[in-house]
Design a protein around this motif. Structure first.
Motif, PDB file in Angstrom:
ATOM      1  N   VAL A 129       8.516   0.863   5.378  1.00 61.71           N
ATOM      2  CA  VAL A 129       7.056   0.526   4.731  1.00 61.71           C
ATOM      3  C   VAL A 129       6.260   1.913   4.517  1.00 61.71           C
ATOM      4  CG1 VAL A 129       4.837  -0.624   4.878  1.00 61.71           C
ATOM      5  CG2 VAL A 129       7.166  -1.789   5.780  1.00 61.71           C
ATOM      6  N   PHE A 130       5.769   2.254   3.350  1.00 57.32           N
ATOM      7  CA  PHE A 130       5.034   3.499   3.172  1.00 57.32           C
ATOM      8  C   PHE A 130       3.789   3.088   2.175  1.00 57.32           C
ATOM      9  CE2 PHE A 130       8.416   3.735   0.035  1.00 57.32           C
ATOM     10  CZ  PHE A 130       7.664   4.169  -1.039  1.00 57.32           C
ATOM     11  N   ASP A 131       2.997   4.012   2.324  1.00 56.94           N
ATOM     12  CA  ASP A 131       1.664   3.738   1.395  1.00 56.94           C
ATOM     13  C   ASP A 131       1.613   4.917   0.356  1.00 56.94           C
ATOM     14  OD1 ASP A 131       0.788   1.261   2.821  1.00 56.94           O
ATOM     15  OD2 ASP A 131      -0.423   2.687   4.315  1.00 56.94           O
ATOM     16  N   VAL A 132       1.280   4.555  -0.708  1.00 59.02           N
ATOM     17  CA  VAL A 132       0.999   5.580  -1.867  1.00 59.02           C
ATOM     18  C   VAL A 132      -0.425   5.463  -1.854  1.00 59.02           C
ATOM     19  CG1 VAL A 132       0.840   5.940  -4.404  1.00 59.02           C
ATOM     20  CG2 VAL A 132       2.908   4.997  -3.196  1.00 59.02           C
ATOM     21  N   PRO A 133      -1.096   6.653  -1.341  1.00 59.40           N
ATOM     22  CA  PRO A 133      -2.701   6.448  -1.180  1.00 59.40           C
ATOM     23  C   PRO A 133      -3.282   6.246  -2.727  1.00 59.40           C
ATOM     24  CG  PRO A 133      -1.713   8.564  -0.347  1.00 59.40           C
ATOM     25  CD  PRO A 133      -0.684   7.834  -1.056  1.00 59.40           C
ATOM     26  N   ASP A 134      -4.476   5.175  -2.382  1.00 63.25           N
ATOM     27  CA  ASP A 134      -5.135   4.840  -3.410  1.00 63.25           C
ATOM     28  C   ASP A 134      -4.592   3.909  -4.430  1.00 63.25           C
ATOM     29  OD1 ASP A 134      -7.321   6.250  -2.530  1.00 63.25           O
ATOM     30  OD2 ASP A 134      -6.699   7.978  -3.623  1.00 63.25           O
ATOM     31  N   VAL A 135      -3.293   3.419  -4.155  1.00 59.44           N
ATOM     32  CA  VAL A 135      -2.297   2.778  -4.968  1.00 59.44           C
ATOM     33  C   VAL A 135      -2.149   1.302  -4.246  1.00 59.44           C
ATOM     34  CG1 VAL A 135      -0.215   2.156  -6.314  1.00 59.44           C
ATOM     35  CG2 VAL A 135      -1.585   4.569  -6.210  1.00 59.44           C
ATOM     36  N   GLY A 136      -1.312   1.322  -3.224  1.00 58.55           N
ATOM     37  CA  GLY A 136      -0.734   0.294  -2.525  1.00 58.55           C
ATOM     38  C   GLY A 136       0.403   0.488  -1.612  1.00 58.55           C
ATOM     39  N   ARG A 137       0.926  -0.493  -1.017  1.00 59.56           N
ATOM     40  CA  ARG A 137       1.907  -0.597   0.032  1.00 59.56           C
ATOM     41  C   ARG A 137       3.454  -0.766  -0.549  1.00 59.56           C
ATOM     42  NH1 ARG A 137       0.770  -1.872   6.290  1.00 59.56           N
ATOM     43  NH2 ARG A 137      -0.142   0.120   5.986  1.00 59.56           N
ATOM     44  N   PHE A 138       4.458  -0.206  -0.357  1.00 60.84           N
ATOM     45  CA  PHE A 138       5.487  -0.110  -0.834  1.00 60.84           C
ATOM     46  C   PHE A 138       6.774  -0.451   0.257  1.00 60.84           C
ATOM     47  CE2 PHE A 138       3.112   1.632  -3.966  1.00 60.84           C
ATOM     48  CZ  PHE A 138       3.826   1.620  -5.225  1.00 60.84           C
ATOM     49  N   GLY A 139       7.800  -0.985  -0.039  1.00 62.60           N
ATOM     50  CA  GLY A 139       9.008  -1.095   1.059  1.00 62.60           C
ATOM     51  C   GLY A 139      10.056  -1.082   0.389  1.00 62.60           C
ATOM     52  N   LEU A 140      11.183  -0.770   1.186  1.00 60.66           N
ATOM     53  CA  LEU A 140      12.472  -0.214   0.689  1.00 60.66           C
ATOM     54  C   LEU A 140      13.598  -1.281   1.335  1.00 60.66           C
ATOM     55  CD1 LEU A 140      13.954   1.819  -1.116  1.00 60.66           C
ATOM     56  CD2 LEU A 140      14.076   3.262   0.871  1.00 60.66           C
ATOM     57  N   SER A 141      14.467  -1.767   0.330  1.00 64.76           N
ATOM     58  CA  SER A 141      15.531  -2.366   1.041  1.00 64.76           C
ATOM     59  C   SER A 141      16.710  -1.890  -0.150  1.00 64.76           C
ATOM     60  CB  SER A 141      15.480  -4.042   1.168  1.00 64.76           C
ATOM     61  OG  SER A 141      15.403  -4.432  -0.334  1.00 64.76           O
ATOM     62  N   LEU A 163       8.610  -4.074  -3.625  1.00 67.28           N
ATOM     63  CA  LEU A 163       9.772  -3.959  -3.067  1.00 67.28           C
ATOM     64  C   LEU A 163      10.811  -3.050  -4.146  1.00 67.28           C
ATOM     65  CD1 LEU A 163      11.759  -4.687  -1.010  1.00 67.28           C
ATOM     66  CD2 LEU A 163      12.616  -6.460  -2.143  1.00 67.28           C
ATOM     67  N   LEU A 164      10.953  -1.923  -3.466  1.00 62.38           N
ATOM     68  CA  LEU A 164      11.921  -1.058  -4.211  1.00 62.38           C
ATOM     69  C   LEU A 164      13.277  -1.347  -3.740  1.00 62.38           C
ATOM     70  CD1 LEU A 164       9.950   2.363  -3.673  1.00 62.38           C
ATOM     71  CD2 LEU A 164      10.088   0.694  -5.767  1.00 62.38           C
ATOM     72  N   HIS A 165      14.428  -1.741  -4.612  1.00 65.41           N
ATOM     73  CA  HIS A 165      15.691  -2.103  -4.418  1.00 65.41           C
ATOM     74  C   HIS A 165      16.726  -1.548  -4.989  1.00 65.41           C
ATOM     75  CE1 HIS A 165      18.685  -5.568  -4.350  1.00 65.41           C
ATOM     76  NE2 HIS A 165      18.485  -5.188  -2.861  1.00 65.41           N
ATOM     77  N   PRO A 166      17.085  -0.267  -4.509  1.00 67.80           N
ATOM     78  CA  PRO A 166      18.264   0.098  -5.292  1.00 67.80           C
ATOM     79  C   PRO A 166      19.728  -0.679  -4.923  1.00 67.80           C
ATOM     80  CG  PRO A 166      17.716   1.571  -3.265  1.00 67.80           C
ATOM     81  CD  PRO A 166      16.648   0.183  -3.546  1.00 67.80           C
ATOM     82  N   VAL A 167      20.711  -0.836  -5.880  1.00 59.47           N
ATOM     83  CA  VAL A 167      21.806  -1.437  -5.672  1.00 59.47           C
ATOM     84  C   VAL A 167      22.954  -0.857  -6.465  1.00 59.47           C
ATOM     85  CG1 VAL A 167      20.299  -3.556  -5.735  1.00 59.47           C
ATOM     86  CG2 VAL A 167      21.540  -3.052  -7.729  1.00 59.47           C
ATOM     87  N   LEU A 168      24.079  -1.117  -5.881  1.00 65.34           N
ATOM     88  CA  LEU A 168      25.247  -0.702  -6.517  1.00 65.34           C
ATOM     89  C   LEU A 168      26.216  -2.088  -6.424  1.00 65.34           C
ATOM     90  CD1 LEU A 168      27.579   2.180  -5.703  1.00 65.34           C
ATOM     91  CD2 LEU A 168      28.512  -0.042  -6.438  1.00 65.34           C
ATOM     92  N   THR A 169      25.957  -2.934  -7.736  1.00 69.00           N
ATOM     93  CA  THR A 169      27.012  -3.964  -7.731  1.00 69.00           C
ATOM     94  C   THR A 169      27.695  -3.799  -8.932  1.00 69.00           C
ATOM     95  OG1 THR A 169      24.878  -5.347  -6.682  1.00 69.00           O
ATOM     96  CG2 THR A 169      26.486  -6.570  -7.989  1.00 69.00           C
ATOM     97  N   GLY A 170      28.871  -3.708  -8.683  1.00 71.63           N
ATOM     98  CA  GLY A 170      29.879  -3.640  -9.761  1.00 71.63           C
ATOM     99  C   GLY A 170      30.840  -4.629  -9.930  1.00 71.63           C
ATOM    100  N   THR A 171      30.431  -6.058  -9.234  1.00 71.95           N
ATOM    101  CA  THR A 171      31.062  -7.033  -9.257  1.00 71.95           C
ATOM    102  C   THR A 171      30.626  -8.328  -9.650  1.00 71.95           C
ATOM    103  OG1 THR A 171      29.862  -7.444  -7.051  1.00 71.95           O
ATOM    104  CG2 THR A 171      32.307  -6.391  -6.847  1.00 71.95           C
ATOM    105  N   THR A 172      31.311  -9.492  -9.719  1.00 75.90           N
ATOM    106  CA  THR A 172      31.033 -10.661 -10.518  1.00 75.90           C
ATOM    107  C   THR A 172      29.917 -11.476 -10.120  1.00 75.90           C
ATOM    108  OG1 THR A 172      32.400 -11.954  -9.253  1.00 75.90           O
ATOM    109  CG2 THR A 172      33.399 -10.977 -11.392  1.00 75.90           C
ATOM    110  N   ASP A 173      29.155 -10.964  -9.004  1.00 74.77           N
ATOM    111  CA  ASP A 173      28.011 -11.819  -8.504  1.00 74.77           C
ATOM    112  C   ASP A 173      26.890 -11.186  -8.660  1.00 74.77           C
ATOM    113  OD1 ASP A 173      28.201  -9.297  -6.913  1.00 74.77           O
ATOM    114  OD2 ASP A 173      27.995 -10.154  -5.020  1.00 74.77           O
ATOM    115  N   ARG A 174      26.879 -10.213  -9.923  1.00 79.70           N
ATOM    116  CA  ARG A 174      25.687  -9.795 -10.227  1.00 79.70           C
ATOM    117  C   ARG A 174      24.473 -10.752 -10.857  1.00 79.70           C
ATOM    118  NH1 ARG A 174      21.488  -6.482  -9.296  1.00 79.70           N
ATOM    119  NH2 ARG A 174      20.495  -5.470 -11.334  1.00 79.70           N
ATOM    120  N   ASP A 175      24.776 -12.009 -11.387  1.00 75.69           N
ATOM    121  CA  ASP A 175      24.231 -13.063 -12.093  1.00 75.69           C
ATOM    122  C   ASP A 175      23.498 -13.416 -10.785  1.00 75.69           C
ATOM    123  OD1 ASP A 175      24.537 -12.976 -14.966  1.00 75.69           O
ATOM    124  OD2 ASP A 175      26.251 -14.265 -14.656  1.00 75.69           O
ATOM    125  N   ALA A 176      24.174 -13.779  -9.704  1.00 73.50           N
ATOM    126  CA  ALA A 176      23.422 -14.313  -8.581  1.00 73.50           C
ATOM    127  C   ALA A 176      22.553 -13.518  -7.968  1.00 73.50           C
ATOM    128  CB  ALA A 176      24.582 -14.671  -7.223  1.00 73.50           C
TER     129      ALA A 176
END
Length: 322
Positions: A129-141, A163-176
């Motif tokens: 969890v981290f704050d961007v001053p004068d903006v808001g609170r961000f989280g990373l998963s 919520l910042l959410h970097p992914v690496l999905t190269g499989t058939t479950d991307r729709d899910a």
């Protein structure tokens, strides 16, 4: 209005050589085209690809280069993640948050490696969890983490609005996964920035979802840069008055009457989960899970002569609560 401009970068990720210079090139293009961008997010494992044999010690030269770029362009930078090799030999999937001064202000290791396929990757235990001053609170998963709503529950209970959410999905479950990203935004009344890669880095289809589960942008299967200006006041308004003036889910969870015993590993409430067999990669022709079993036996109550929970019932072969 509390505006803040976040850009996702969906790019080709190679598996057998570094992508660091390619990432820097895209940052340069992005900032030339969209100089109002304030934060840049890349996909999971973007710098060195999906093979853990390229795990890096932390800190490392690539991070120093990204710190320099954050300073140069005065941006918050999350350069995806990379496999981190620690002194004890364990490997983690780790991301960092770099502020516009070029400082690493947060570090996060993926809590749910994609096991059994990532059996050699250790799991992190600390939230980010981290704050961007004068903006808001961000989280990373990272990627598979979002499949476990407890991760986002923890973050949003600490006030995370994006919520910042970097992914690496190269499989058939991307729709899910896309459906889960939208559901996460609605359940937790937050923005979700879900950034996937291409080639060895995934099948693309990155998306940005607002707190009402409206998709603000969805990429296709080609390279894409998508700066989106978010309004954090929208998060605060919806958390106070409800999603479209309806469900106030965070406050309802806060004011709940129920306690969830499944989170107590000694309660026995998760007995069924213990019957599911090992966490292992399926083999050719695998018949795991296809045996017909009395549902009470599957839950371990008949085999272990345990007393089922008060709300447990069996009716015409189905299990459930009264």
């Amino acid at each position: 209005m509390t505006p803040f401009a976040i850009a996702g970068v969906q790019m080709h990720v190679a598996a057998l050589h570094s992508n660091v210079e390619a990432m820097r090139h895209r940052i340069e293009i992005l900032m030339a085209r969209f100089p109002w961008t304030q934060m840049v997010l890349f996909s999971e494992l973007a710098p060195y690809g999906p093979l853990d044999r390229y795990a890096q010690p932390f800190p490392n030269e690539a991070l120093e280069i990204f710190q320099e770029d954050a300073r140069r362009y005065k941006i918050w930078l999350i350069p995806g993640s990379m496999f981190e090799k620690r002194e004890d030999g364990r490997i983690y999937n780790t991301s960092v948050v770099i502020n516009p001064e070029g400082e690493i202000v947060a570090k996060y290791s993926k809590m749910f490696p994609f096991r059994p396929y990532e059996a050699g990757v250790a799991a992190g235990t600390e939230f980010c969890v981290f704050d961007v001053p004068d903006v808001g609170r961000f989280g990373l998963s990272i990627c598979y983490d979002i499949w476990f709503p407890e991760t986002t529950r923890q973050l949003t209970s600490q006030g995370v609005e994006v919520l910042l959410h970097p992914v690496l999905t190269g499989t058939t479950d991307r729709d899910a996964e896309i459906a889960i990203a939208r559901a996460t935004a609605a359940q937790f009344q937050c923005y979700v920035f879900d950034v996937n890669g291409l080639a060895a880095g995934g099948v693309g289809r990155s998306l940005v979802v607002d707190p009402a589960a409206t998709v603000l942008h969805q990429s296709a299967g080609q390279e894409d840069m998508f700066p989106i200006e978010v309004d954090l006041d929208q998060v605060r308004r919806q958390r106070e008055t409800g999603l479209k003036g309806l469900g106030q889910v965070l406050k309802s969870f806060r004011d709940r009457d129920a306690e969830f015993t499944v989170y107590d590993r000694d309660s026995g409430a998760d007995a069924y989960l213990k019957t599911l067999g090992p966490l292992a990669t399926p083999g050719q022709g695998s018949a795991a899970g296809l045996k017909s079993t009395d549902p009470r036996t599957a839950l371990g109550y008949l085999e272990k002569a345990e007393t089922p929970p008060k709300n447990f019932s069996v009716f015409h072969g189905k299990t459930g609560s009264d």
